[in-house]
Design a protein around this motif. Structure first.
Motif, PDB file in Angstrom:
ATOM      1  N   THR A  21       3.335  -1.985  -2.005  1.00 32.01           N
ATOM      2  CA  THR A  21       2.866  -0.582  -2.248  1.00 32.01           C
ATOM      3  C   THR A  21       3.730   0.528  -2.780  1.00 32.01           C
ATOM      4  N   GLN A  22       5.141   0.349  -2.281  1.00 30.68           N
ATOM      5  CA  GLN A  22       5.968   1.216  -2.569  1.00 30.68           C
ATOM      6  C   GLN A  22       6.165   1.032  -4.369  1.00 30.68           C
ATOM      7  N   ARG A  57       2.614  -0.465   9.241  1.00 24.98           N
ATOM      8  CA  ARG A  57       3.531   0.035   8.218  1.00 24.98           C
ATOM      9  C   ARG A  57       2.860   0.026   6.769  1.00 24.98           C
ATOM     10  N   ARG A  59      -0.344   0.366   6.562  1.00 28.11           N
ATOM     11  CA  ARG A  59      -1.507   1.345   6.517  1.00 28.11           C
ATOM     12  C   ARG A  59      -0.671   2.982   6.233  1.00 28.11           C
ATOM     13  N   ALA A  60       0.546   2.996   6.803  1.00 32.34           N
ATOM     14  CA  ALA A  60       1.376   4.244   6.484  1.00 32.34           C
ATOM     15  C   ALA A  60       1.765   4.299   5.111  1.00 32.34           C
ATOM     16  N   ALA A  61       2.082   3.317   4.358  1.00 31.67           N
ATOM     17  CA  ALA A  61       2.546   3.173   3.074  1.00 31.67           C
ATOM     18  C   ALA A  61       1.505   3.572   2.096  1.00 31.67           C
ATOM     19  N   ALA A  63      -1.172   5.488   2.852  1.00 28.23           N
ATOM     20  CA  ALA A  63      -1.301   6.816   3.108  1.00 28.23           C
ATOM     21  C   ALA A  63      -0.499   7.685   2.649  1.00 28.23           C
ATOM     22  N   GLU A  64       0.867   7.472   2.781  1.00 31.56           N
ATOM     23  CA  GLU A  64       1.898   8.159   2.045  1.00 31.56           C
ATOM     24  C   GLU A  64       1.867   8.214   0.323  1.00 31.56           C
ATOM     25  N   THR A  65       1.497   7.097  -0.181  1.00 27.33           N
ATOM     26  CA  THR A  65       1.386   7.140  -1.480  1.00 27.33           C
ATOM     27  C   THR A  65      -0.185   7.610  -1.996  1.00 27.33           C
ATOM     28  N   GLY A  66      -0.980   7.457  -1.289  1.00 27.11           N
ATOM     29  CA  GLY A  66      -2.106   7.913  -1.913  1.00 27.11           C
ATOM     30  C   GLY A  66      -3.049   6.606  -2.585  1.00 27.11           C
ATOM     31  N   THR A 281      -5.522   9.385  -5.719  1.00 26.92           N
ATOM     32  CA  THR A 281      -6.543   9.299  -4.745  1.00 26.92           C
ATOM     33  C   THR A 281      -7.802   8.419  -5.702  1.00 26.92           C
TER      34      THR A 281
END
Length: 283
Positions: A21-22, A57, A59-61, A63-66, A281
């Motif tokens: 994701t990153q 982690r 889910r958080a990634a 959410a953080e990146t969109g 988004t």
């Protein structure tokens, strides 16, 4: 019509969902396509992608990146693999926002069509409550080695959430005709896998495997006619599945992923089929 683009796991093999994701976000993708069903092959991450910590982690990634999850892999049709074992991945994929699952058949008996259809139906039925489609692929060295093979299974299965995944490499390897693509039911095609390949089609399974797993080319470097394919198929999202061991070693995963995306933009922009720019988004 704009086309969002996803970064498939095999383009950056070995990365966890969080790392993937990153990389996808930094490279400019809209989506990520996760391998949540480990195949037990060399190079897969040691971390369990379905562990509660990894899912939190991931889910958080996202959410953080969109970014959003687009699809998950790989639901294999094998006699020794119980489709019930896919349920945790289906649940996790849906929770992460994925809408699609990739499936392929790897049985070794050519006259086992009824078994393949039965298992495919079971996988579709298990995925349906999660709102997931099951997209059947036809790797040229698998049990379903052609577009015709895959379409036969889909026709016989007759499942509302069944789909057909066209990978441009396997379309090229299998000598599929554009007329055959035009005859495929539009509602089956949810997304495409894209990469390029040399004009000469390998003569052996081993050579096909080598290209498929570690030597695919950037769109525009090879002989695949993306304009003709785009004209024959609906305008659906793209997923770049482009493992290339040499390019990854030279550029790193991020550099390779970025080059893949840049090449896809050049090809599809030129054909008036521009993928949508990353907005954070995609939907």
């Amino acid at each position: 019509m704009n086309r969002p683009i996803s970064l498939a796991y095999l383009t950056v093999p070995g990365l966890t969902p969080v790392e993937q994701t990153q990389v996808a976000a930094e490279a400019g993708y809209d989506y990520v396509s996760f391998r949540l069903i480990n195949l037990g092959v060399p190079g897969e991450p040691a971390a369990d992608p379905l562990s509660p910590m990894m899912l939190r982690r991931a889910r958080a990634a996202l959410a953080e990146t969109g970014l959003k999850a687009h699809d998950i892999e790989l639901a294999r049709i094998l006699r020794e693999v119980d489709p019930q074992s896919f349920l945790p991945a289906f649940e996790a994929g849906a929770e992460l926002g994925a809408r699609h699952v990739i499936a392929s058949a790897w049985t070794s008996v050519r006259n086992d069509r009824d078994f393949v259809v039965e298992r495919f139906c079971e996988i579709c039925d298990l995925a349906a409550p999660f709102g997931l489609t099951i997209n059947l692929e036809f790797p040229a060295f698998s049990r379903l080695a052609s577009l015709e093979d895959a379409v036969e299974v889909l026709d016989l299965a007759n499942r509302a959430n069944a789909g057909l995944l066209i990978d441009t490499l396997y379309w090229h390897f299998s000598h599929a005709r554009l007329a055959d693509l035009r005859s495929v039911r539009r509602e089956w095609i949810n997304f495409l896998h894209i990469c390029d390949a040399p004009a000469e089609i390998p003569g052996t399974r081993e050579e096909m495997l080598h290209i498929a797993r570690e030597a695919r080319l950037y769109p525009g470097e090879g002989a695949i006619d993306f304009a003709a394919l785009a004209a024959a198929l609906p305008k659906v999202p793209l997923s770049i599945e482009l493992p290339n061991a040499r390019r990854s070693a030279e550029l790193g995963h991020l550099g390779h992923a970025r080059r893949c995306l840049e090449a896809a933009h050049r090809i599809f922009d030129r054909q008036g089929l521009a993928p949508s720019p990353r907005t954070g988004t995609a939907g």
